[in-house]
Motif scaffolding. Structure first.
Motif: not given
Length: 479
Positions: A374-390
């Motif tokens: 679950v933690t790994a999926l959460t981390g990977i999902a946040s990487f795909i967002i193009p904006s660093y702030e978001m």
């Protein structure tokens, strides 16, 4: 303070204004019946320019005025020592003729800057490979080349009582909303601060909600992206010394858009954009959803999945809520370590640290294997967002959602989402609602998905442009 006719008195006054800095220098020479003295900071001037374009012309044209003799583009006359001291700090040379109370400010700045390079934080597969740099004039040059229009307005400000940082605001006069421009002008002029470190300081000074995790100003390093937003009626803010450009006003949906979306087929662009939004939801809610199911409502899952989860948690010592929080913290530590260290070491830390820590915590029965997944999926999902702030907001939001889910289960998850949506609905950017364009039927075609170009005949409403019509001819037919 007025300049004196005595060169020596003016030099003493300038030394006091510059706190007797050791790089303050003066140079005397005589041409004909005139005696000149040059004042400058030798760490800030281009010495070859002073020699070739100021001293030599004055020696060769003893009967001409300074303005006529020198061959530099910038030549300003002043009688104020305060203006001269500020000019010296910026790398200019000040010239005075003996017995005259007039000072001549000549542009001789030493320009040291890195070359225009490829974007580092916003890489794309297709499109421009130019990125903004730290020099403000170079950045304006890049944007003027992108927008060859007399309609482009550049306004300059100086912010910071001690830093005197130069800021430039760019917008298209025929598109940008006058009220938004006036509101920004009011906020930037009312800011009273010692120095400005862009873009962080500047965004906090002008944004509406100061206690929100969600970014209200878009930060980009790509000139082509700045151009697209200027064409949408928005305003861009450049700061001397920063390679980042601030864009406002923007909506929540702008942080999920990428230049790649408009360089490929609209179906693919829409798919990838929708995927980013789904990953944002996964990134903030998956750990809380897992904790709620395991702690309160495991019966809603299929029996086989429940068995798998129970077998992975059979010998673990920590409750699910602590497992999720600890693993997310470990993920953040690894992420921050990989950013702060040198690139080769960072890659090693990221790979080895992730494998070693993941293996050890599972084998020692401190953390269940399902929590690691679950933690790994959460981390990977946040990487795909193009904006660093978001993306940074998506990294912080799981923690309160996990705590709410650990107390109230799925009801806590629902309450968290309701509170989150309420907060987003109350945010304004320069007086414009954060969800404005997302709820508009005319502009929803470029929020959740990217419609075909021929359908995007109106500019996004989030910028309140004067001219909403963007496409007037569709395949030979006037609109």
């Amino acid at each position: 303070m007025q300049a004196d006719t005595s060169i020596d008195n003016n030099e003493k006054s300038l030394q006091e204004m510059l706190s007797h800095s050791s790089d303050f220098k003066s140079s005397d020479f005589t041409s004909g019946d005139r005696h000149y003295r040059l004042f400058y900071l030798d760490t800030m001037i281009e010495q070859a320019a002073v020699q070739d374009h100021i001293i030599r012309p004055l020696l060769n044209h003893s009967n001409s005025s300074i303005r006529e003799a020198v061959t530099v583009l910038e030549c300003i006359e002043t009688e104020l020592l305060s203006d001269a001291s500020q000019a010296l700090i910026k790398g200019k040379t000040v010239v005075q003729i003996e017995s005259e109370a007039k000072l001549y400010i000549l542009g001789t700045e030493l320009r040291k800057e890195r070359a225009v390079n490829i974007p580092i934080n916003e890489r794309v597969l297709r499109g421009s490979n130019e990125a903004l740099i730290e020099n403000l004039d170079t950045n304006i040059n890049l944007l003027r080349k992108q927008i060859a229009s007399s309609d482009l307005v550049v306004k300059s400000y100086h912010l910071g009582r001690r830093s005197n940082t130069r800021i430039s605001v760019l917008y298209l006069d025929s598109l940008a909303n006058e009220e938004v421009v006036k509101e920004f002008d009011r906020r930037i002029r009312s800011a009273d601060i010692d120095y400005v470190e862009a873009p962080g300081f500047l965004s906090e000074l002008i944004q509406d909600q100061r206690f929100s995790l969600f970014p209200q100003i878009l930060v980009t390093e790509r000139p082509d992206r700045v151009k697209s937003y200027l064409m949408g009626g928005k305003i861009a803010i450049l700061t001397d010394g920063s390679p980042d450009c601030l864009i406002l006003p923007v909506s929540f949906w702008a942080f999920f858009q990428s230049p790649d979306d408009y360089q490929i087929n609209w179906l693919l662009g829409s798919t990838f954009r929708f995927l980013r939004m789904i990953c944002f939801i996964i990134g903030i809610s998956l750990p809380g959803f897992y904790v709620a199911l395991v702690t309160f409502d495991p019966r809603i899952l299929p029996f086989e999945i429940v068995q798998t989860i129970q077998s992975s948690m059979q010998y673990t010592a920590l409750p699910p809520v602590l497992e999720a929080i600890i693993m997310l913290l470990v993920l953040e530590i690894l992420r921050e370590a990989s950013v702060r260290l040198a690139s080769p070491i960072a890659q090693t830390i990221g790979i080895v640290g992730g494998i070693v820590i993941g293996t050890i915590v599972v084998q020692s029965n401190l953390i269940s294997t399902m929590t690691v997944v679950v933690t790994a999926l959460t981390g990977i999902a946040s990487f795909i967002i193009p904006s660093y702030e978001m993306s940074s907001a998506a990294r912080i939001l799981p923690y309160p959602i996990i705590i709410m889910s650990s107390f109230l289960g799925l009801l806590g998850l629902e309450i968290s989402f309701l509170a989150l949506l309420t907060h987003l609905a109350r945010i304004n950017t320069m007086g414009i609602p954060y969800f404005y364009s997302g709820l508009s039927l005319n502009t929803i075609k470029d929020t959740f998905f990217r419609a075909p170009l021929l359908s995007l005949n109106k500019r996004p409403k989030e910028g309140l442009p004067k001219d909403e019509k963007r496409l007037r001819v569709r395949r030979g037919r006037n609109e």
